[in-house]
Design a protein around this motif. Structure first.
Motif, PDB file in Angstrom:
ATOM      1  N   GLY A 104      40.761  33.097  -1.862  1.00 22.17           N
ATOM      2  CA  GLY A 104      39.874  32.337  -2.749  1.00 22.17           C
ATOM      3  C   GLY A 104      39.614  33.076  -4.043  1.00 22.17           C
ATOM      4  N   ALA A 105      39.346  34.372  -3.950  1.00 24.21           N
ATOM      5  CA  ALA A 105      39.105  35.172  -5.152  1.00 24.21           C
ATOM      6  C   ALA A 105      40.357  35.218  -6.026  1.00 24.21           C
ATOM      7  CB  ALA A 105      38.665  36.586  -4.774  1.00 24.21           C
ATOM      8  N   ILE A 120      36.910  26.742  -4.318  1.00 22.35           N
ATOM      9  CA  ILE A 120      35.834  27.070  -3.373  1.00 22.35           C
ATOM     10  C   ILE A 120      35.841  26.126  -2.178  1.00 22.35           C
ATOM     11  CG2 ILE A 120      33.325  27.198  -3.052  1.00 22.35           C
ATOM     12  CD1 ILE A 120      33.169  28.216  -5.980  1.00 22.35           C
ATOM     13  N   SER A 121      35.889  24.826  -2.428  1.00 22.26           N
ATOM     14  CA  SER A 121      35.820  23.873  -1.308  1.00 22.26           C
ATOM     15  C   SER A 121      37.041  23.984  -0.396  1.00 22.26           C
ATOM     16  CB  SER A 121      35.639  22.433  -1.798  1.00 22.26           C
ATOM     17  OG  SER A 121      36.802  21.958  -2.424  1.00 22.26           O
ATOM     18  N   LEU A 143      32.296  33.083  -2.876  1.00 20.11           N
ATOM     19  CA  LEU A 143      33.285  32.644  -3.867  1.00 20.11           C
ATOM     20  C   LEU A 143      32.605  32.076  -5.111  1.00 20.11           C
ATOM     21  CD1 LEU A 143      36.130  31.129  -1.656  1.00 20.11           C
ATOM     22  CD2 LEU A 143      36.060  33.376  -2.778  1.00 20.11           C
ATOM     23  N   ASP A 144      31.456  31.437  -4.922  1.00 23.88           N
ATOM     24  CA  ASP A 144      30.701  30.937  -6.078  1.00 23.88           C
ATOM     25  C   ASP A 144      30.259  32.114  -6.957  1.00 23.88           C
ATOM     26  OD1 ASP A 144      29.393  28.730  -7.540  1.00 23.88           O
ATOM     27  OD2 ASP A 144      27.546  29.723  -6.905  1.00 23.88           O
ATOM     28  N   ALA A 145      29.815  33.201  -6.336  1.00 22.83           N
ATOM     29  CA  ALA A 145      29.404  34.389  -7.089  1.00 22.83           C
ATOM     30  C   ALA A 145      30.585  35.017  -7.829  1.00 22.83           C
ATOM     31  CB  ALA A 145      28.757  35.407  -6.134  1.00 22.83           C
ATOM     32  N   VAL A 146      31.753  35.052  -7.181  1.00 25.62           N
ATOM     33  CA  VAL A 146      32.963  35.570  -7.827  1.00 25.62           C
ATOM     34  C   VAL A 146      33.331  34.668  -9.012  1.00 25.62           C
ATOM     35  CG1 VAL A 146      35.462  35.937  -7.546  1.00 25.62           C
ATOM     36  CG2 VAL A 146      33.876  36.754  -5.783  1.00 25.62           C
ATOM     37  N   ALA A 147      33.259  33.360  -8.803  1.00 20.41           N
ATOM     38  CA  ALA A 147      33.601  32.404  -9.876  1.00 20.41           C
ATOM     39  C   ALA A 147      32.734  32.598 -11.116  1.00 20.41           C
ATOM     40  CB  ALA A 147      33.489  30.970  -9.350  1.00 20.41           C
TER      41      ALA A 147
END
Length: 152
Positions: A104-105, A120-121, A143-147
């Motif tokens: 994901g990252a 993410i989804s 993943l939201d934090a990485v985004a």
């Protein structure tokens, strides 16, 4: 351009799951990357195993994720580790979770063609194949934090 092509979308979803499985196998067995890719191309992607027909995967997308995670593992692990709770390390995450987060990252860092919400989804869905609801929330949040860092 066919962004909303359901067949392509399914092939990419399948490629993501296969990439997580391939990277997990690499971590468990130390399989060299060229051998790993060959094995998945010849025996897994779109194959029939134990009378179950596996969906076709977008092979080039699969290759990009696997090779990209392998090449950029240190960078990706750093991005993930910085967002773990205090006292947590990459080593404390179980192996499938590490691969889900790395893949994901990687997409968030290296695939600007993939929208953040999609990346993410999709990996939340991959997590669903391995885990319960709590872990899916963890994948979503991390993943939201990485985004936010890599995509702004």
């Amino acid at each position: 351009m066919t962004q909303n092509n359901p067949k392509r979308s399914k092939a990419r979803s399948t490629a993501r799951l296969a990439a997580v499985q391939a990277l997990y196998q690499q971590e468990m067995e130390g399989t060299p990357l060229p051998l790993l890719l060959t094995e998945f191309h010849n025996h897994r992607l779109g194959a029939t195993i134990d009378d179950v027909q596996y969906a076709e995967a977008e092979a080039s997308f699969f290759d990009d994720i696997v090779k990209g995670v392998d090449a950029r593992r240190e960078e990706l692990d750093g991005l993930i580790a910085e967002r773990l709770s205090a006292g947590w390390t990459m080593d404390r995450l179980d192996k499938p979770m590490r691969q889900i987060l790395r893949c994901g990252a990687y997409e968030l860092v290296a695939r600007p063609d993939v929208p953040v919400a999609t990346a993410i989804s999709e990996y939340v869905d991959v997590a669903d194949a391995f885990y319960d609801k709590r872990e899916k929330g963890f994948v979503n949040g991390l993943l939201d934090a990485v985004a936010k860092v890599v995509r702004g």
